[in-house]
Write an enzyme that holds these catalytic residues in place. Structure first.
Site, short mmCIF file in Angstrom:
data_model
loop_
_atom_site.label_atom_id
_atom_site.label_comp_id
_atom_site.label_asym_id
_atom_site.label_seq_id
_atom_site.Cartn_x
_atom_site.Cartn_y
_atom_site.Cartn_z
CB THR A 40 -0.93 0.03 1.23
OG1 THR A 40 -0.15 -0.31 2.38
CG2 THR A 40 -2.06 -0.97 1.10
CG HIS A 45 3.56 1.79 8.86
ND1 HIS A 45 2.96 1.02 9.82
CD2 HIS A 45 2.67 1.94 7.86
CE1 HIS A 45 1.73 0.73 9.42
NE2 HIS A 45 1.53 1.27 8.23
CG HIS A 48 3.40 -2.94 7.50
ND1 HIS A 48 3.67 -1.67 7.05
CD2 HIS A 48 2.20 -3.27 7.00
CE1 HIS A 48 2.66 -1.25 6.29
NE2 HIS A 48 1.76 -2.20 6.25
CE LYS A 82 -7.21 0.14 5.68
NZ LYS A 82 -6.40 0.47 6.77
NE ARG A 86 -7.84 -1.41 2.01
CZ ARG A 86 -6.66 -1.34 2.63
NH1 ARG A 86 -5.69 -0.61 2.13
NH2 ARG A 86 -6.47 -1.97 3.76
CD GLN A 172 -4.83 -12.76 3.06
OE1 GLN A 172 -5.25 -11.62 2.85
NE2 GLN A 172 -4.35 -13.12 4.23
CG ASP A 193 -5.90 -7.13 10.40
OD1 ASP A 193 -4.98 -7.94 10.63
OD2 ASP A 193 -5.77 -6.14 9.65
CE LYS A 230 -3.77 2.71 14.11
NZ LYS A 230 -3.60 2.83 12.80
CE LYS A 233 -0.33 6.36 11.55
NZ LYS A 233 -1.59 5.66 11.47
CB THR A 234 5.22 10.43 16.39
OG1 THR A 234 5.57 10.72 15.04
CG2 THR A 234 5.97 9.19 16.86
N1 LIG Z 1 -4.31 -9.07 3.46
C1 LIG Z 1 -3.05 -8.90 4.13
C2 LIG Z 1 -1.87 -9.00 3.22
C3 LIG Z 1 -1.79 -10.32 2.53
C4 LIG Z 1 -1.98 -10.41 1.16
C5 LIG Z 1 -1.93 -11.63 0.51
C6 LIG Z 1 -1.68 -12.78 1.26
O1 LIG Z 1 -1.65 -13.99 0.62
C7 LIG Z 1 -1.48 -12.71 2.62
C8 LIG Z 1 -1.55 -11.48 3.26
C9 LIG Z 1 -3.06 -7.54 4.84
O2 LIG Z 1 -3.74 -6.66 4.42
O3 LIG Z 1 -2.34 -7.36 5.78
#
Ligand SMILES: N[C@@H](Cc1ccc(O)cc1)C(=O)O
Length: 419
Positions: A40, A45, A48, A82, A86, A172, A193, A230, A233-234
């Protein structure tokens, strides 16, 4: 310590699809397992980091990590967690982001030996799939009822969700199936999530590859902060891994400023320090918190992990210099990192004398005050006190020709930048 026991002790286990099964599997076998991230942005950051550091722990215990960058899923956008649809990124942007993330992930994992990390991009198997194959071979296996029951979808039914994001979880799931089939990947890990997406993957494997050995899902809790705000974040935004977005010094400062109430927790989840070391630091937090040993250990471990030894040394010397006021040893680069947020005055042309400069740069409110400040010894140039009101700055006062650091009083720093 055994891996699962260690993960429990660190507080890294949230949900497991089959606790007993996973325990048995990890005791018996070295497995391949995966974790993915969507591109993204062109950098990760620190939000992750946790799933990937956890994957790295599995690697340290002999398991094989598969690190997936979602070149395909990143063009769609995961609706998990979310509230709103998006905006799509351009394909070019996603590709650029993939390259950025790959480079960062490569640094976290070891690629040597039998269990060297495998870096994959799901664009390689999803990107050119035709829609008929998608719908017939994959879509057919996942019921709409099943998808609607997932939190990530059900929570969006009121506010709206496009078919595109609705279908994300199938992509996924295809990844998990693909990695299971081609690399015998037995487990997917992710943030809490990701539970819905991970279990859809297990469903896909069950339907498409019934002979597969049992596969599993494992999630990691969200990183919390004791004050309820959170994590990561700063005021100036996210803490990025890319040093051009967040300098190693800022990165170091972020960790060193961790609250006493959080620092032991962060040492456990983010660093590879052993239990005994962390326990000793915990004692230090309780008995001599002013020494901030735990914060230093955390900042040191994280900066070294992400930016390497040299950047760590630099961050430490900037910190020390700014703390003591003895900044003579700093290079222009270090000044730029350390004083990024201080008021900066751009000086063009001839440099006036110190009093005029103090006024022009807004350091002292008036000429009279400026003269007083200098006479009182409240002003220093590059760390050296200046009491001569007639002093005219020369090239010697320019660090690497770029900056002069002026301090007024004990802690107020200003930068003069030359054009
Ligand atoms: N969906 C995950 C990222 C992801 C993408 C593909 C995958 O096969 C696995 C994980 C996320 O937003 O954090």
């Amino acid at each position: 310590m055994e891996l699962l026991e260690d993960l429990q002790w660190r507080g890294i286990v949230y949900q497991q699809t089959d606790e007993e099964g996973i325990e048995k599997l990890l005791q018996k076998d070295k497995i391949a397992l995966y974790c993915g991230v969507d591109p993204t942005a062109d950098s990760m950051h620190i939000g992750h980091l946790l799933p990937f550091l956890t994957l790295r722990r599995f690697q340290k215990h002999g398991h094989k990590p598969i690190v997936l960058v979602g070149g395909a899923t990143g063009t769609i956008g995961d609706p998990s967690g979310k509230k709103e649809e998006r905006t799509l990124q351009t394909m070019e942007q996603v590709q650029k982001n993939v390259d950025g993330l790959r480079a960062q992930l490569e640094k976290i994992f070891s690629v040597d030996g039998d269990n060297g990390a495998l870096l994959v991009n799901n664009y390689d198997w999803i990107g050119s799939m035709d829609v008929v194959t998608f719908l017939r071979d994959f879509g057919k296996n996942i019921g709409v009822n099943y998808m609607l029951a997932k939190d990530t979808v059900s929570s969006r039914l009121e506010s709206g969700i496009s078919f595109t994001e609705f279908a994300y979880t199938i992509l996924q799931a295809m990844d998990f199936y693909y990695l299971n089939k081609n690399h015998n990947c037995r487990m997917q890990i992710g943030g809490s999530d990701q539970w819905g997406n991970i279990t859809t993957g297990l469903e896909m494997i069950r339907k498409m590859n019934p002979e597969s050995e049992q596969a599993y899902g494992f999630t990691i809790p969200l990183v919390t902060k004791s004050d309820g705000t959170k994590f990561g974040k700063t005021e100036s935004g996210a803490i990025w891994l890319d040093p051009s977005k967040t300098s190693p010094y800022e990165f170091y400062q972020f960790w060193i400023n961790t609250a006493d109430a959080d620092v032991v927790h962060y040492l456990k989840i983010f660093t590879f320090l052993e239990q005994t070391e962390i326990e000793a630091l915990e004692t230090s937090v309780n008995e001599e918190p002013h020494l901030r040993k735990a914060q230093k250990a955390l900042a040191e471990a994280m900066t070294r992990l992400i930016h390497g030894d040299n950047a760590l040394k630099q961050a430490e010397s900037i910190t020390k210099a700014l703390f003591s006021g003895d900044i003579k040893s700093l290079s222009a680069d270090e000044i730029e990192q350390g004083l990024k947020d201080v008021p900066t005055y751009v000086q063009e042309g001839d440099i006036p004398n110190i009093v005029d400069l103090l006024v022009a740069a807004g350091i002292s409110p008036s000429k009279r005050q400026a003269r007083e400040d200098v006479q009182n010894g409240a002003v220093s140039i590059n760390g050296e006190k200046m009491t001569d009101t007639a002093y005219i700055l020369s090239n010697e006062d320019k660090v690497d020709g770029r900056f002069t650091v002026i301090r007024r009083g004990k802690k107020k720093y200003y930068l003069i930048q030359y054009k």
